[in-house]
Scaffold this motif. Sequence first.
Motif, PDB file in Angstrom:
ATOM      1  N   ASN A 195       0.788  -1.247   0.000  1.00  0.00           N
ATOM      2  CA  ASN A 195       0.000   0.000   0.000  1.00  0.00           C
ATOM      3  C   ASN A 195       0.814   1.288   0.000  1.00  0.00           C
ATOM      4  OD1 ASN A 195       1.029  -0.186   2.623  1.00  0.00           O
ATOM      5  ND2 ASN A 195      -0.565   1.186   3.345  1.00  0.00           N
ATOM      6  N   ASP A 196       2.101   1.223  -0.319  1.00  0.00           N
ATOM      7  CA  ASP A 196       2.898   2.453  -0.243  1.00  0.00           C
ATOM      8  C   ASP A 196       3.291   2.930  -1.632  1.00  0.00           C
ATOM      9  OD1 ASP A 196       2.861   2.154   2.487  1.00  0.00           O
ATOM     10  OD2 ASP A 196       4.890   1.320   2.613  1.00  0.00           O
ATOM     11  N   VAL A 197       3.413   4.235  -1.786  1.00  0.00           N
ATOM     12  CA  VAL A 197       3.933   4.795  -3.035  1.00  0.00           C
ATOM     13  C   VAL A 197       5.316   5.358  -2.757  1.00  0.00           C
ATOM     14  CG1 VAL A 197       3.572   6.517  -4.838  1.00  0.00           C
ATOM     15  CG2 VAL A 197       1.632   5.285  -3.881  1.00  0.00           C
ATOM     16  N   MET A 198       6.267   4.960  -3.585  1.00  0.00           N
ATOM     17  CA  MET A 198       7.672   5.305  -3.366  1.00  0.00           C
ATOM     18  C   MET A 198       8.163   6.204  -4.501  1.00  0.00           C
ATOM     19  SD  MET A 198       8.275   3.333  -0.705  1.00  0.00           S
ATOM     20  CE  MET A 198      10.058   3.237  -0.535  1.00  0.00           C
ATOM     21  N   LYS A 227       9.077   6.804   0.962  1.00  0.00           N
ATOM     22  CA  LYS A 227       7.610   6.671   0.926  1.00  0.00           C
ATOM     23  C   LYS A 227       6.985   8.051   0.862  1.00  0.00           C
ATOM     24  CE  LYS A 227       3.741   5.000   3.742  1.00  0.00           C
ATOM     25  NZ  LYS A 227       3.288   3.971   4.687  1.00  0.00           N
ATOM     26  N   VAL A 228       6.243   8.316  -0.207  1.00  0.00           N
ATOM     27  CA  VAL A 228       5.585   9.617  -0.348  1.00  0.00           C
ATOM     28  C   VAL A 228       4.070   9.521  -0.151  1.00  0.00           C
ATOM     29  CG1 VAL A 228       7.358  10.708  -1.776  1.00  0.00           C
ATOM     30  CG2 VAL A 228       5.507   9.429  -2.884  1.00  0.00           C
ATOM     31  N   ALA A 229       3.527   8.318  -0.160  1.00  0.00           N
ATOM     32  CA  ALA A 229       2.082   8.185   0.089  1.00  0.00           C
ATOM     33  C   ALA A 229       1.781   6.810   0.665  1.00  0.00           C
ATOM     34  CB  ALA A 229       1.288   8.402  -1.201  1.00  0.00           C
ATOM     35  N   MET A 231      -0.815  11.725   1.320  1.00  0.00           N
ATOM     36  CA  MET A 231       0.298  11.978   0.392  1.00  0.00           C
ATOM     37  C   MET A 231       1.133  13.138   0.931  1.00  0.00           C
ATOM     38  SD  MET A 231       0.298  12.825  -3.707  1.00  0.00           S
ATOM     39  CE  MET A 231      -0.534  11.303  -4.148  1.00  0.00           C
ATOM     40  N   ASN A 232       2.440  12.876   1.098  1.00  0.00           N
ATOM     41  CA  ASN A 232       3.349  13.917   1.577  1.00  0.00           C
ATOM     42  C   ASN A 232       3.683  14.842   0.411  1.00  0.00           C
ATOM     43  OD1 ASN A 232       3.477  12.632   4.090  1.00  0.00           O
ATOM     44  ND2 ASN A 232       5.181  11.325   3.430  1.00  0.00           N
TER      45      ASN A 232
END
Length: 250
Positions: free
Chosen positions: A113-116, A121-123, A140-141
């Motif tokens: 479940n992470d966006v890199m 990790k940005v989301a 989302m950062n």
Amino acid sequence: MTDSLAPHVVAPYVRGRFGAPYLYEPECESTQLLLLGSGLPEGAVAVTDHQTGGRGRLGRRWEAPAGSSLLVSVLLHPPPERRLPELSLVAALAASDTVEAATGLSAQIKWPNDVMLNRRKVAGILSELSDRTVVVGIGMNVNQTRDELPADTPTEAGSLRTLTGVTYDRAVLLGSLLDKLEQRYESWRDGGLADLYGEIGARDFLRGRRITIDGEAATALQVLRDGRLEIDIGSHETRVIESGEVLFAR
Ligand code: BTN
């Protein structure tokens, strides 16, 4: 930066079905709580500029200074034939689409479940279920500075700003995220994960990496067509994982 995602700011960028109704609070405990058990229709969205009790996966907290990030929950009524755990990957794909469109860089999906972006990790995605209603929460950062990111996370955090040097318009980004989530969700609803598998597989961050999963060492092989993770646990033995906490070696 403390801009706002109030309805009048965001409305010009919300084009589709997702975002109606649009529930906005300048501050709340968690956007998930605004939708869970609400009885609202699919596509209802809750957004805030600051959470006082933001929820992460596995009972963790999700924290960001006011006005710095995207904190959004979307209510979905998936059809009974779909496997609900797949939704986190669908949302991660939509979030990675959004990051790629905004930054021009390639984003990856770290199962489940992470966006890199550039190994940070940005989301993150949190899917919570009541009956057949799923509330998908996306954090989302975006514009946090390095000092404003949490330091004690299992996967090192980054923001779009720390990784690109650019400050982003959060309303534009939110419009893009809702649009892409609607597109990806509808593909999944109509065709299942098979229709998105090529794009998820191409963004598979863990593929081939040494990992620990819930404390056990392994090598990640691939995200499978049904959304589970195949790992190599040594001695030519493989295992398929439904869920868990994956840490990777740098
Ligand atoms: C994770 O990576 O642990 C998932 C983080 C999910 C955070 C989002 S922010 C919007 C929504 N509201 C919450 O309280 N959590 C999710």
